[in-house]
Motif scaffolding. Structure first.
Motif, PDB file in Angstrom:
ATOM      1  N   PHE A   7       0.826  -1.189   0.000  1.00 34.69           N
ATOM      2  CA  PHE A   7       0.000   0.000   0.000  1.00 34.69           C
ATOM      3  C   PHE A   7       0.870   1.251   0.000  1.00 34.69           C
ATOM      4  O   PHE A   7       1.948   1.285   0.583  1.00 34.69           O
ATOM      5  CB  PHE A   7      -0.901   0.047   1.240  1.00 34.69           C
ATOM      6  N   LEU A   8       0.378   2.293  -0.646  1.00 28.06           N
ATOM      7  CA  LEU A   8       0.934   3.630  -0.526  1.00 28.06           C
ATOM      8  C   LEU A   8       0.137   4.324   0.567  1.00 28.06           C
ATOM      9  O   LEU A   8      -1.079   4.418   0.490  1.00 28.06           O
ATOM     10  CB  LEU A   8       0.784   4.410  -1.839  1.00 28.06           C
ATOM     11  N   VAL A   9       0.799   4.787   1.618  1.00 31.74           N
ATOM     12  CA  VAL A   9       0.099   5.358   2.750  1.00 31.74           C
ATOM     13  C   VAL A   9       0.344   6.857   2.803  1.00 31.74           C
ATOM     14  O   VAL A   9       1.474   7.310   2.913  1.00 31.74           O
ATOM     15  CB  VAL A   9       0.560   4.703   4.072  1.00 31.74           C
ATOM     16  N   LEU A  10      -0.716   7.642   2.715  1.00 27.70           N
ATOM     17  CA  LEU A  10      -0.664   9.078   2.873  1.00 27.70           C
ATOM     18  C   LEU A  10      -1.245   9.407   4.235  1.00 27.70           C
ATOM     19  O   LEU A  10      -2.199   8.775   4.677  1.00 27.70           O
ATOM     20  CB  LEU A  10      -1.476   9.771   1.768  1.00 27.70           C
ATOM     21  N   LEU A  11      -0.699  10.404   4.908  1.00 29.29           N
ATOM     22  CA  LEU A  11      -1.047  10.610   6.301  1.00 29.29           C
ATOM     23  C   LEU A  11      -1.932  11.817   6.517  1.00 29.29           C
ATOM     24  O   LEU A  11      -1.955  12.756   5.739  1.00 29.29           O
ATOM     25  CB  LEU A  11       0.231  10.766   7.134  1.00 29.29           C
ATOM     26  N   GLY A  12      -2.665  11.762   7.649  1.00 29.30           N
ATOM     27  CA  GLY A  12      -3.451  12.898   8.086  1.00 29.30           C
ATOM     28  C   GLY A  12      -4.447  13.343   7.050  1.00 29.30           C
ATOM     29  O   GLY A  12      -5.148  12.559   6.434  1.00 29.30           O
ATOM     30  N   ALA A  13      -4.498  14.639   6.820  1.00 29.10           N
ATOM     31  CA  ALA A  13      -5.482  15.201   5.886  1.00 29.10           C
ATOM     32  C   ALA A  13      -5.087  14.963   4.432  1.00 29.10           C
ATOM     33  O   ALA A  13      -5.848  15.281   3.529  1.00 29.10           O
ATOM     34  CB  ALA A  13      -5.631  16.700   6.142  1.00 29.10           C
ATOM     35  N   LEU A  14      -3.897  14.407   4.200  1.00 23.96           N
ATOM     36  CA  LEU A  14      -3.427  14.236   2.820  1.00 23.96           C
ATOM     37  C   LEU A  14      -4.151  13.112   2.094  1.00 23.96           C
ATOM     38  O   LEU A  14      -4.252  13.119   0.877  1.00 23.96           O
ATOM     39  CB  LEU A  14      -1.919  13.957   2.820  1.00 23.96           C
ATOM     40  N   GLY A  15      -4.634  12.101   2.807  1.00 25.17           N
ATOM     41  CA  GLY A  15      -5.311  11.017   2.113  1.00 25.17           C
ATOM     42  C   GLY A  15      -5.349   9.740   2.908  1.00 25.17           C
ATOM     43  O   GLY A  15      -5.155   9.743   4.115  1.00 25.17           O
ATOM     44  N   VAL A  16      -5.618   8.614   2.213  1.00 23.67           N
ATOM     45  CA  VAL A  16      -5.762   7.311   2.848  1.00 23.67           C
ATOM     46  C   VAL A  16      -4.910   6.302   2.102  1.00 23.67           C
ATOM     47  O   VAL A  16      -4.319   6.605   1.064  1.00 23.67           O
ATOM     48  CB  VAL A  16      -7.235   6.849   2.843  1.00 23.67           C
ATOM     49  N   ALA A  17      -4.867   5.083   2.622  1.00 25.74           N
ATOM     50  CA  ALA A  17      -4.107   4.032   1.959  1.00 25.74           C
ATOM     51  C   ALA A  17      -4.725   3.702   0.608  1.00 25.74           C
ATOM     52  O   ALA A  17      -5.931   3.655   0.467  1.00 25.74           O
ATOM     53  CB  ALA A  17      -4.087   2.779   2.842  1.00 25.74           C
ATOM     54  N   VAL A  18      -3.878   3.481  -0.377  1.00 20.36           N
ATOM     55  CA  VAL A  18      -4.345   3.161  -1.724  1.00 20.36           C
ATOM     56  C   VAL A  18      -3.959   1.725  -2.038  1.00 20.36           C
ATOM     57  O   VAL A  18      -2.791   1.352  -1.926  1.00 20.36           O
ATOM     58  CB  VAL A  18      -3.725   4.120  -2.766  1.00 20.36           C
ATOM     59  N   LEU A 101      -2.304  17.457  16.030  1.00 22.11           N
ATOM     60  CA  LEU A 101      -1.979  16.781  14.769  1.00 22.11           C
ATOM     61  C   LEU A 101      -3.123  15.856  14.371  1.00 22.11           C
ATOM     62  O   LEU A 101      -3.694  15.157  15.216  1.00 22.11           O
ATOM     63  CB  LEU A 101      -0.687  15.971  14.912  1.00 22.11           C
ATOM     64  N   ASP A 102      -3.459  15.872  13.081  1.00 22.15           N
ATOM     65  CA  ASP A 102      -4.515  14.986  12.597  1.00 22.15           C
ATOM     66  C   ASP A 102      -4.084  13.529  12.730  1.00 22.15           C
ATOM     67  O   ASP A 102      -2.907  13.193  12.553  1.00 22.15           O
ATOM     68  CB  ASP A 102      -4.828  15.275  11.125  1.00 22.15           C
ATOM     69  N   PRO A 103      -5.027  12.640  13.014  1.00 20.66           N
ATOM     70  CA  PRO A 103      -4.684  11.216  13.077  1.00 20.66           C
ATOM     71  C   PRO A 103      -4.327  10.682  11.697  1.00 20.66           C
ATOM     72  O   PRO A 103      -4.660  11.276  10.671  1.00 20.66           O
ATOM     73  CB  PRO A 103      -5.959  10.567  13.618  1.00 20.66           C
ATOM     74  N   ILE A 104      -3.649   9.568  11.695  1.00 25.55           N
ATOM     75  CA  ILE A 104      -3.284   8.893  10.451  1.00 25.55           C
ATOM     76  C   ILE A 104      -4.451   7.997  10.040  1.00 25.55           C
ATOM     77  O   ILE A 104      -4.882   7.145  10.806  1.00 25.55           O
ATOM     78  CB  ILE A 104      -2.009   8.049  10.633  1.00 25.55           C
ATOM     79  N   GLU A 105      -4.969   8.207   8.843  1.00 28.98           N
ATOM     80  CA  GLU A 105      -6.111   7.444   8.353  1.00 28.98           C
ATOM     81  C   GLU A 105      -5.672   6.503   7.236  1.00 28.98           C
ATOM     82  O   GLU A 105      -5.003   6.926   6.294  1.00 28.98           O
ATOM     83  CB  GLU A 105      -7.200   8.389   7.816  1.00 28.98           C
ATOM     84  N   LEU A 106      -6.040   5.237   7.344  1.00 26.32           N
ATOM     85  CA  LEU A 106      -5.742   4.254   6.312  1.00 26.32           C
ATOM     86  C   LEU A 106      -7.022   3.539   5.911  1.00 26.32           C
ATOM     87  O   LEU A 106      -7.910   3.337   6.737  1.00 26.32           O
ATOM     88  CB  LEU A 106      -4.730   3.216   6.803  1.00 26.32           C
ATOM     89  N   THR A 107      -7.105   3.158   4.644  1.00 23.00           N
ATOM     90  CA  THR A 107      -8.205   2.332   4.162  1.00 23.00           C
ATOM     91  C   THR A 107      -7.619   1.100   3.477  1.00 23.00           C
ATOM     92  O   THR A 107      -6.763   1.235   2.601  1.00 23.00           O
ATOM     93  CB  THR A 107      -9.100   3.102   3.173  1.00 23.00           C
TER      94      THR A 107
END
Length: 258
Positions: A7-18, A101-107
């Motif tokens: 997975f590519l993981v983007l953090l916080g408000a930047l995005g989610v796992a792709v 700090l925004d939490p790290i969100e993953l999908t």
């Protein structure tokens, strides 16, 4: 065997796992496992205080909770695939100790190949086809009925194994274990290899007591990985059946009155 997805993981408000281009396919009897890369995008060190998943079926383990600026760690994920089929989606939230700090969100996305798909069918649904998503993977069957209208008790349940996971001689129902006296079960083989299980009142003229019944009927099959299927029947019988709300998700009060 452990199955890891990349997975590519983007953090916080930047995005989610792709997810990767093709969803990982995992049999129902095996857990889904993935190793995710979690990267700190900040110019200061952070500490992950808590990790939550959108389903209690998931277990997760972080490599480390302390991350230096721009450093990464891993999150190992294990999800129980029991009673699931088709495309799955799981959200994971890594809360940081710094509330600013925004939490790290993953999908996380994957696909489950069912050993036996268990679907609920409406009265008019085609028994040779899987119903829409809302009626798939159903193992709990609520009902409410007046004591003089037991003939209205009826559930249609479709059992099907895809060719890749079906027994060599085809899916079979060997019997139904049921200790109650309200329901009667009939299994019918269908032309596409699926089975239509019908549950109706055992005796429509029986004298039954009012109240809530929570019972389990266990379907016995010839499938190596799913020989027993537990189906929960939650049935309210009462003269006020038409006026009550049956909430099978409630752990305290399943029958609610206005």
């Amino acid at each position: 065997m452990m199955r890891y997805a990349t997975f590519l993981v983007l953090l916080g408000a930047l995005g989610v796992a792709v997810a990767a281009d093709q969803l990982p396919l995992v049999p129902e009897h095996q857990p889904y496992t993935a190793r995710l890369a979690v990267r700190n995008p900040h110019d200061k060190a952070v500490k992950i205080a808590r990790v939550d998943a959108s389903c209690s079926c998931a277990k997760q383990e972080l490599g480390t909770t302390f991350l230096l600026p721009l450093a990464s760690t891993t999150l190992d994920l294990v999800v129980d695939n029991s009673a699931r089929s088709g495309d799955q989606r799981l959200g994971i939230t890594c809360y940081l100790s710094d509330p600013n700090l925004d939490p790290i969100e993953l999908t996380v996305l994957w696909r489950v190949q069912p050993d036996i798909a268990v679907d609920s069918l409406t009265a008019t649904a085609d028994p040779l086809a899987r119903p829409e998503l809302a009626y798939r993977d159903i193992y709990r069957f609520p009902s409410k009925v007046r004591p003089d209208e037991l003939h209205k008790l009826r559930k249609r349940i479709r059992l099907a194994s895809p060719p890749e996971s079906a027994p060599k001689d085809g899916l079979r129902v060997l019997g139904v274990e049921y200790a109650g006296d309200l329901w009667r079960f009939t299994a019918q083989d269908q032309s596409d290899g699926s089975i239509l299980l019908t549950a109706v009142a055992r005796d429509v003229d029986a004298a039954v007591s009012d109240g809530l019944r929570e019972e389990v009927a266990t379907v016995l099959t010839n499938h190596l990985h799913k020989p027993r299927i537990a189906l929960r029947f939650i049935t309210y019988i009462g003269k006020d059946a038409g006026a009550v709300v049956l909430d099978p998700d409630s752990s305290r009060e399943k029958v609610k009155r206005d």
